[in-house]
Design an enzyme around this catalytic site. Structure first.
Site, PDB file in Angstrom:
ATOM      1  N   SER A  17       0.855  -1.185   0.000  1.00 25.86           N
ATOM      2  CA  SER A  17       0.000   0.000   0.000  1.00 25.86           C
ATOM      3  C   SER A  17       0.889   1.232   0.000  1.00 25.86           C
ATOM      4  O   SER A  17       2.118   1.127   0.052  1.00 25.86           O
ATOM      5  CB  SER A  17      -0.898   0.010   1.232  1.00 25.86           C
ATOM      6  N   LYS A  18       0.244   2.387  -0.015  1.00 24.34           N
ATOM      7  CA  LYS A  18       0.995   3.641  -0.096  1.00 24.34           C
ATOM      8  C   LYS A  18       1.981   3.803   1.068  1.00 24.34           C
ATOM      9  O   LYS A  18       2.967   4.506   0.946  1.00 24.34           O
ATOM     10  CB  LYS A  18       0.032   4.818  -0.135  1.00 24.34           C
TER      11      LYS A  18
END
Ligand code: GLU
Length: 472
Positions: free
Chosen positions: A244-245
């Site tokens: 994820s980010k």
């Protein structure tokens, strides 16, 4: 047997994620390997979250990666008629039924499931309505959805990646296939489209495994054989959690902006969860296609290693002729406010290519050679502190040795000869004589050999930087 037809079916509700790009790549590789057809289908049925901008970014990302499609892009939203017709056919055949439950009724059922700490499953009450009752509801204008009548049977498949996976129909509910406004639910639209587009192999993320038994039930209800399913494992970050980010850049466009080569990105993505069966890492497109198989996809999740991507990019960068790097380097220099252009940059690019992993790093090193360092990096500072007085003393000695060299002699060999004899004369190790020059010219402790560096930077700029550094 007819040749395979595969598809990449992104929902344009966000940017092109590296996981999506890898799914696209595996489909593309499979089509190339088998002489099949790769279809792009944009699943834009989520009207609220889908945007043209996302679609554009996804298509551009695929193009940048060199993943071209043979058919499409098709837009799922264009097939509403067929989605409805398929649902109505199931209704007519008694494979599906109308559900008149209101939102309130469903919410109440959901609350019961939640209280029991169970996942929500529709209890099937409308399946038991009589034909007369259904007629009456319709006549009264009560809105209805269409639900699939889930069969009580095994729903299993031989996954090309995971092997046999089996679910029981009785554990699944009669899910909605068509909303009361006539729009399809994901599982229904996908199956209707995959049938119409004659898809033979569905290669997608394994977050879809739980959808597959529902889709198999739909294939059976629609009287069609299901395709081969290959569920590709997730991509994880270094900490073992889903990428994820938090882990850094996850959009393909971010890597494009960082100066990653499309060929390096494609090579890197191909090896995320797939292996050619040996330890090859740098694989040109043709080699990748020749080696690709669904069996070569690993069933364990793959870990995204950004350092490895950079390393791989460095390999591609070193193999690229300087002339092909000129335009992107010029662009970066221009951004940094440096107007130097053209052929004169080629020797600088060649000098730093082998030690750069991205175009950005490369352009930065070229800029440093043109302009001098803005500051010393941490290792250079540490070296300077450790050398103490001798740092400046060695620089002054080097200036004295090199200053007499005329412009025409300012070439790697005479430079090396002068530096060597000066160091020998003073009884200083060659390394101690060279490092301060490297730091003065670049602000860093690593570079091409110092005599080459001096030649690249040029006589007057080299001497100026050395004098200034000796005085600081
Ligand atoms: N639109 C779906 C997604 O983006 C496609 C899933 C599939 O390949 O069936 O996840």
């Amino acid at each position: 047997m007819s040749s395979p037809r595969v598809r990449f079916a992104p929902s344009p509700t966000g940017y092109l994620h590296v996981g999506g790009a890898r799914t696209a790549l595996f489909n593309w590789l499979y089509a190339k390997r088998t002489g099949g057809t790769f279809i792009l289908r944009v699943e834009d049925t989520d009207r609220e979250r889908s945007t043209d901008e996302h679609t554009r970014v996804i298509l551009e990302g695929l193009e940048w990666l060199g993943i071209g499609w043979d058919e499409g892009p098709y837009f799922q939203g264009a097939y509403g008629e067929r989605h409805r017709a398929d649902a109505e056919r199931l209704l007519a055949q008694g494979r599906a039924y109308r559900c008149f439950c209101t939102r309130e009724e469903l919410d109440a059922q959901r609350a019961v499931s939640e209280a029991r700490k169970e996942g929500f499953r529709y209890d099937g009450r409308c399946r038991r309505r009589t034909a007369a009752d259904v007629e009456a509801q319709i006549a009264a204008g009560v809105p209805s959805t269409i639900r699939l009548a889930m069969p009580d049977e095994e729903l299993a498949w031989d996954d090309a990646v995971h092997g046999r996976i089996s679910f029981q129909g009785r554990d699944l509910d009669d899910f909605v296939i068509l909303r009361s406004d006539g729009t399809p639910i994901y599982n229904h639209a996908v199956v209707s489209d995959d049938i119409a587009m004659e898809i033979t192999h569905v290669i997608r993320g394994d977050d879809h495994i739980s959808n597959t038994p529902k889709q198999i039930a739909l294939y059976r209800a629609l009287g069609r054989a299901e395709p081969v399913f290959a569920h590709v494992p997730m991509i994880l970050g270094g900490d073992g959690k889903k990428l994820s980010k938090r882990h850094g850049a996850t959009a393909v466009g971010d890597y494009q902006d960082q100066g990653i080569f499309p060929a390096a990105m494609r090579n890197f993505l191909a090896l995320l969860g797939w292996s050619p069966g040996d330890d090859r890492e740098i694989m040109p497109e043709a080699e990748m296609i020749a080696a690709f198989s669904l069996e070569g996809i690993q069933s364990k999740p793959a870990v995204f290693d950004a350092a490895k991507l950079e390393w791989m990019n460095g390999q591609y960068l070193s193999a690229t002729p300087a002339a092909d790097l000129l335009a992107p380097v010029e662009r970066q220099l221009e951004r940094a406010g440096i107007a130097v252009k053209g052929q004169q940059l080629l020797p600088l690019i060649d000098a730093v290519k082998a030690r750069s992993r991205t175009i950005l790093q490369l352009a930065e090193q070229v800029a440093v050679r043109l302009r001098g360092p803005a500051a010393l990096d941490a290792k250079a500072e540490a070296l300077k502190a450790k050398m103490g007085e001798s740092f400046a003393a060695n620089l002054r000695r080097a200036v004295a040795a090199l200053d007499p060299l005329p412009e025409a002699e300012w070439r790697p060999e005479p430079l090396l000869a002068s530096l060597k004899s000066a160091a020998e004369g003073a009884g200083v190790k060659l390394g101690d004589a060279m490092q301060p020059i490297r730091v003065a010219l670049t602000g860093s402790t690593v570079s091409e050999p110092v005599n080459e560096l001096l030649a690249i930077v040029g006589r007057s700029a080299s001497l100026d930087r050395m004098k200034a550094a000796a005085e600081r």
